[in-house]
Design a protein around this motif. Structure first.
Motif, PDB file in Angstrom:
ATOM      1  N   GLU A  71       0.814  -1.217   0.000  1.00  0.00           N
ATOM      2  CA  GLU A  71       0.000   0.000   0.000  1.00  0.00           C
ATOM      3  C   GLU A  71       0.847   1.266   0.000  1.00  0.00           C
ATOM      4  N   ALA A  72       2.086   1.190   0.460  1.00  0.00           N
ATOM      5  CA  ALA A  72       2.922   2.371   0.635  1.00  0.00           C
ATOM      6  C   ALA A  72       3.090   3.145  -0.672  1.00  0.00           C
ATOM      7  N   PRO A  73       3.035   4.474  -0.609  1.00  0.00           N
ATOM      8  CA  PRO A  73       3.210   5.281  -1.827  1.00  0.00           C
ATOM      9  C   PRO A  73       4.608   5.075  -2.412  1.00  0.00           C
ATOM     10  N   GLN A  74       4.668   4.929  -3.714  1.00  0.00           N
ATOM     11  CA  GLN A  74       5.935   4.686  -4.401  1.00  0.00           C
ATOM     12  C   GLN A  74       6.486   5.924  -5.091  1.00  0.00           C
ATOM     13  N   THR A  75       5.662   6.947  -5.203  1.00  0.00           N
ATOM     14  CA  THR A  75       6.079   8.207  -5.812  1.00  0.00           C
ATOM     15  C   THR A  75       5.483   9.353  -5.005  1.00  0.00           C
ATOM     16  N   TYR A  76       5.998  10.557  -5.204  1.00  0.00           N
ATOM     17  CA  TYR A  76       5.424  11.719  -4.529  1.00  0.00           C
ATOM     18  C   TYR A  76       4.043  12.031  -5.083  1.00  0.00           C
ATOM     19  N   GLU A  77       3.825  11.692  -6.334  1.00  0.00           N
ATOM     20  CA  GLU A  77       2.499  11.889  -6.931  1.00  0.00           C
ATOM     21  C   GLU A  77       1.452  11.051  -6.198  1.00  0.00           C
ATOM     22  N   ASP A  78       1.849   9.872  -5.718  1.00  0.00           N
ATOM     23  CA  ASP A  78       0.899   9.020  -4.995  1.00  0.00           C
ATOM     24  C   ASP A  78       0.335   9.717  -3.764  1.00  0.00           C
ATOM     25  N   VAL A  82      13.329  18.683  -6.554  1.00  0.00           N
ATOM     26  CA  VAL A  82      12.138  18.206  -7.277  1.00  0.00           C
ATOM     27  C   VAL A  82      11.755  19.194  -8.378  1.00  0.00           C
ATOM     28  N   LEU A  83      11.798  20.487  -8.062  1.00  0.00           N
ATOM     29  CA  LEU A  83      11.470  21.491  -9.075  1.00  0.00           C
ATOM     30  C   LEU A  83      12.456  21.455 -10.228  1.00  0.00           C
ATOM     31  N   ALA A  84      13.721  21.210  -9.928  1.00  0.00           N
ATOM     32  CA  ALA A  84      14.730  21.136 -10.989  1.00  0.00           C
ATOM     33  C   ALA A  84      14.532  19.901 -11.845  1.00  0.00           C
ATOM     34  N   GLU A  85      14.199  18.784 -11.225  1.00  0.00           N
ATOM     35  CA  GLU A  85      14.048  17.527 -11.969  1.00  0.00           C
ATOM     36  C   GLU A  85      12.780  17.527 -12.815  1.00  0.00           C
ATOM     37  N   MET A  86      11.680  18.043 -12.290  1.00  0.00           N
ATOM     38  CA  MET A  86      10.398  17.998 -12.997  1.00  0.00           C
ATOM     39  C   MET A  86      10.198  19.192 -13.917  1.00  0.00           C
ATOM     40  N   GLY A  87      10.913  20.283 -13.648  1.00  0.00           N
ATOM     41  CA  GLY A  87      10.599  21.559 -14.270  1.00  0.00           C
ATOM     42  C   GLY A  87       9.787  22.358 -13.266  1.00  0.00           C
ATOM     43  N   GLU A  88      10.022  23.658 -13.201  1.00  0.00           N
ATOM     44  CA  GLU A  88       9.434  24.458 -12.128  1.00  0.00           C
ATOM     45  C   GLU A  88       7.910  24.422 -12.117  1.00  0.00           C
ATOM     46  N   LEU A 107       6.004  22.752  -8.979  1.00  0.00           N
ATOM     47  CA  LEU A 107       5.162  23.546  -8.090  1.00  0.00           C
ATOM     48  C   LEU A 107       3.738  23.001  -8.043  1.00  0.00           C
ATOM     49  N   ALA A 108       3.240  22.533  -9.171  1.00  0.00           N
ATOM     50  CA  ALA A 108       1.894  21.952  -9.204  1.00  0.00           C
ATOM     51  C   ALA A 108       1.831  20.710  -8.308  1.00  0.00           C
ATOM     52  N   LEU A 109       2.867  19.901  -8.349  1.00  0.00           N
ATOM     53  CA  LEU A 109       2.910  18.718  -7.488  1.00  0.00           C
ATOM     54  C   LEU A 109       2.939  19.126  -6.019  1.00  0.00           C
ATOM     55  N   MET A 110       3.777  20.085  -5.676  1.00  0.00           N
ATOM     56  CA  MET A 110       3.876  20.520  -4.283  1.00  0.00           C
ATOM     57  C   MET A 110       2.547  21.067  -3.779  1.00  0.00           C
ATOM     58  N   GLU A 111       1.871  21.825  -4.613  1.00  0.00           N
ATOM     59  CA  GLU A 111       0.579  22.386  -4.210  1.00  0.00           C
ATOM     60  C   GLU A 111      -0.467  21.293  -4.023  1.00  0.00           C
ATOM     61  N   ALA A 112      -0.412  20.258  -4.868  1.00  0.00           N
ATOM     62  CA  ALA A 112      -1.345  19.141  -4.733  1.00  0.00           C
ATOM     63  C   ALA A 112      -1.066  18.350  -3.456  1.00  0.00           C
ATOM     64  N   ILE A 113       0.204  18.185  -3.122  1.00  0.00           N
ATOM     65  CA  ILE A 113       0.557  17.505  -1.876  1.00  0.00           C
ATOM     66  C   ILE A 113       0.075  18.317  -0.680  1.00  0.00           C
ATOM     67  N   ALA A 114       0.311  19.630  -0.718  1.00  0.00           N
ATOM     68  CA  ALA A 114      -0.108  20.501   0.385  1.00  0.00           C
ATOM     69  C   ALA A 114      -1.626  20.507   0.544  1.00  0.00           C
ATOM     70  N   ALA A 115      -2.336  20.363  -0.570  1.00  0.00           N
ATOM     71  CA  ALA A 115      -3.803  20.354  -0.513  1.00  0.00           C
ATOM     72  C   ALA A 115      -4.334  19.113   0.195  1.00  0.00           C
ATOM     73  N   ASN A 116      -3.484  18.108   0.370  1.00  0.00           N
ATOM     74  CA  ASN A 116      -3.903  16.873   1.040  1.00  0.00           C
ATOM     75  C   ASN A 116      -3.663  16.939   2.550  1.00  0.00           C
ATOM     76  N   THR A 156      11.962   6.011  -4.478  1.00  0.00           N
ATOM     77  CA  THR A 156      11.143   6.424  -5.609  1.00  0.00           C
ATOM     78  C   THR A 156      11.892   6.177  -6.924  1.00  0.00           C
ATOM     79  N   PRO A 157      11.195   6.112  -8.058  1.00  0.00           N
ATOM     80  CA  PRO A 157      11.872   5.859  -9.349  1.00  0.00           C
ATOM     81  C   PRO A 157      12.970   6.865  -9.658  1.00  0.00           C
ATOM     82  N   VAL A 158      12.743   8.121  -9.290  1.00  0.00           N
ATOM     83  CA  VAL A 158      13.775   9.150  -9.392  1.00  0.00           C
ATOM     84  C   VAL A 158      14.086   9.609  -7.972  1.00  0.00           C
ATOM     85  N   THR A 159      15.339   9.506  -7.587  1.00  0.00           N
ATOM     86  CA  THR A 159      15.754   9.860  -6.229  1.00  0.00           C
ATOM     87  C   THR A 159      16.527  11.172  -6.251  1.00  0.00           C
ATOM     88  N   ILE A 160      16.040  12.137  -5.470  1.00  0.00           N
ATOM     89  CA  ILE A 160      16.741  13.423  -5.369  1.00  0.00           C
ATOM     90  C   ILE A 160      17.966  13.236  -4.470  1.00  0.00           C
TER      91      ILE A 160
END
Length: 373
Positions: A188-195, A218-224, A228-237, A283-287
Motif C-alpha cells: 500500500e505504501a506510496p511509491q512516488t510523490y504523486e501518490d 524536485v522542481l529542478a528535476e520535474m521543471g518548475e 510547483l503543481a505537485l507541491m501544491e497538490a501535496i499541500a492540498a492533502n 522512488t523511481p527518481v531519487t533526489i
C-alpha cells in the motif's frame, strides 16, 4: 531557515560524545591568527596529474608544512558538532598533530561570518562544509573559495565531478518517503510523490519543512511549473508539518503514517535497528544532495587545509564514508550504507548550484505552499 547560536570547539585528540564541549563565540577573537604562508612548491591548484612518486613527495611535504603552521584546521559547518564526530575522529587518527577548531551555526550565519572576516582582513575558516547556497555565495559571488583539485577527483565519473563548483564533493545523501509498517503495508505504501496526492492519504502524512534542498531538487528535476503543481497538490492533502528528526519519532509512534522527505542517514538506520516500525521507499527518481567541502582561498592554515581535502577524496576515507557517516561516497564502487541499499537502482538526480534556482525565491515558494498556506 532556523538559526542557531554560533559555537566553536577545539579538538586535539579523537572525540567522544562527552568531548564535544562547546563555548559560545563572541565577536571573533578566534579569528586573530595570521594566515601562514604556504611553501611555494606546495601552492599547486591540482594534484590530479601527479605521478605516484610526485604525489607521495607532495603529501610528505604537506604533512611537514601542516606541522610547521601549527597543525590547526578551522572547520565551519552548519550541523551540530556531534554530526561530525566520527569523521573528525578518523582525520585526527590519521594526522594526530592536528588540532581542529569546529565552528557551527546557521547556514546564513556562517556565510555572513566568512564574508565579514575576510573583508576585515581576519579570515578564520580553512574549510566550510555546505551546499549550493555556499557555492553560489562564497565561491561565485565573493570569490573566496580556493581552486584546488585533490588527486582523488581523477577517479570520478563526469556526472559526479562537479567541475564548476569551488569545492570537492566527497559524499551525498538522498531523500526518501518513509512509512510506519504497522499502519501501512509495503504493497500500500506510496511509491512516488504523486501518490501522496491521492485523497486516501489526506491528513495521514507529515512533510519535513527543513528540507528546502529536496524541494528545489524536485522542481529542478520535474521543471518548475510541474514541480510547483505537485507541491501544491501535496499541500492540498493536508499534511502535518514537522521539522527534522522529530518527524521520524512521531512516525514511529504512529502519529502519522508517512513522513517525507527523509534522508537515508544514521538517524533512520538507528531507529530501524532499534526496532522502530519504519521502512524506506525508494522512488523511481531519487533526489540526491551532494555534500560540498569548500577550501577557502585565504585559509589561515593552507597546508592543513590541502591535507584535509586530499584525505576527503582518498580511497581510505571513501571506503569508510558509508559506515562512518552513513552517506553515499562519491566514488563509484565504494561501500554504501545499508540504509541506502537500493537507491543506486533508481535514477539519481543531483541537486546542484546551477539547478537549485534563486535561493530567496525557493524559500518563498516553499514557505507559501507548506507553512503559510
Amino acid at each position: 531557515m532556523r538559526r542557531r547560536r554560533t559555537t566553536m570547539l577545539k579538538v586535539t585528540a579523537p572525540l567522544t560524545a562527552a568531548a564535544f564541549v562547546l563555548a559560545a563565540c563572541g565577536g571573533g577573537d578566534d579569528a586573530d591568527a595570521a594566515t601562514t604562508a604556504l611553501p611555494e612548491e606546495l601552492a599547486v591548484a591540482s594534484t590530479v596529474d601527479m605521478t605516484d612518486e610526485e604525489y607521495a613527495e607532495y603529501l610528505t611535504a604537506l604533512e611537514e608544512a601542516s606541522k610547521a603552521e601549527g597543525g590547526v584546521l578551522s572547520y565551519y559547518f552548519s550541523a551540530p558538532a556531534a554530526a561530525a564526530e566520527n569523521q573528525i575522529n578518523l582525520f585526527i587518527e590519521k594526522y594526530p598533530w592536528v588540532e581542529l577548531e569546529y565552528t557551527s551555526g546557521g547556514t546564513l550565519e556562517l556565510i555572513e561570518r566568512v564574508i565579514t572576516e575576510n573583508a576585515a582582513g581576519r579570515p578564520s575558516a580553512d574549510v566550510l562544509q555546505g551546499g549550493p547556497l555556499e557555492d553560489n555565495t562564497l565561491c561565485r559571488d565573493e570569490g573566496l573559495c580556493l581552486e584546488y583539485d585533490p588527486r582523488g577527483e581523477a577517479d570520478l565519473p563526469a556526472d559526479r565531478a562537479y567541475a564548476d563548483c569551488g569545492c570537492s564533493v566527497a559524499d551525498f545523501f538522498t531523500f526518501h518517503i518513509t512509512y510506519n509498517t504497522e499502519k501501512v503495508s509495503a504493497a500500500e505504501a506510496p511509491q512516488t510523490y504523486e501518490d501522496l496526492t491521492d485523497p486516501k492519504w489526506k491528513g495521514r502524512f507529515g512533510v519535513n519543512i527543513d528540507q528546502l534542498d529536496w524541494f528545489a531538487g524536485v522542481l529542478a528535476e520535474m521543471g518548475e511549473q510541474d514541480g510547483l503543481a505537485l507541491m501544491e497538490a501535496i499541500a492540498a492533502n493536508e499534511p502535518v508539518v514537522y521539522a527534522g528528526a522529530d518527524g521520524l519519532e512521531k512516525l514511529a509512534a504512529g502519529e502519522f503514517d508517512i513522513a517525507f522527505p527523509q534522508s537515508a542517514t544514521r538517524t533512520v538506520r538507528d531507529l530501524i535497528a532499534d526496532g522502530a516500525p519504519i521502512e524506506i521507499v525508494t522512488t523511481p527518481v531519487t533526489i540526491a544532495q551532494p555534500d560540498m567541502y569548500f577550501p577557502l582561498k585565504n585559509a589561515p592554515h593552507p597546508a592543513t587545509t590541502r591535507l584535509y581535502m586530499e584525505w576527503l577524496m582518498s580511497d581510505e576515507w571513501q571506503n569508510k564514508v558509508g559506515e562512518v557517516v552513513v552517506k553515499v561516497p562519491i566514488k563509484e564502487g565504494a561501500p554504501i550504507p545499508s540504509s541506502a541499499e537500493g537507491i543506486l537502482d533508481s535514477e539519481l538526480f543531483f541537486e546542484t548550484t546551477d539547478n537549485f534556482g534563486d535561493y530567496d525565491t525557493r524559500v518563498e515558494q516553499h514557505q507559501s505552499i507548506f507553512v503559510t498556506g
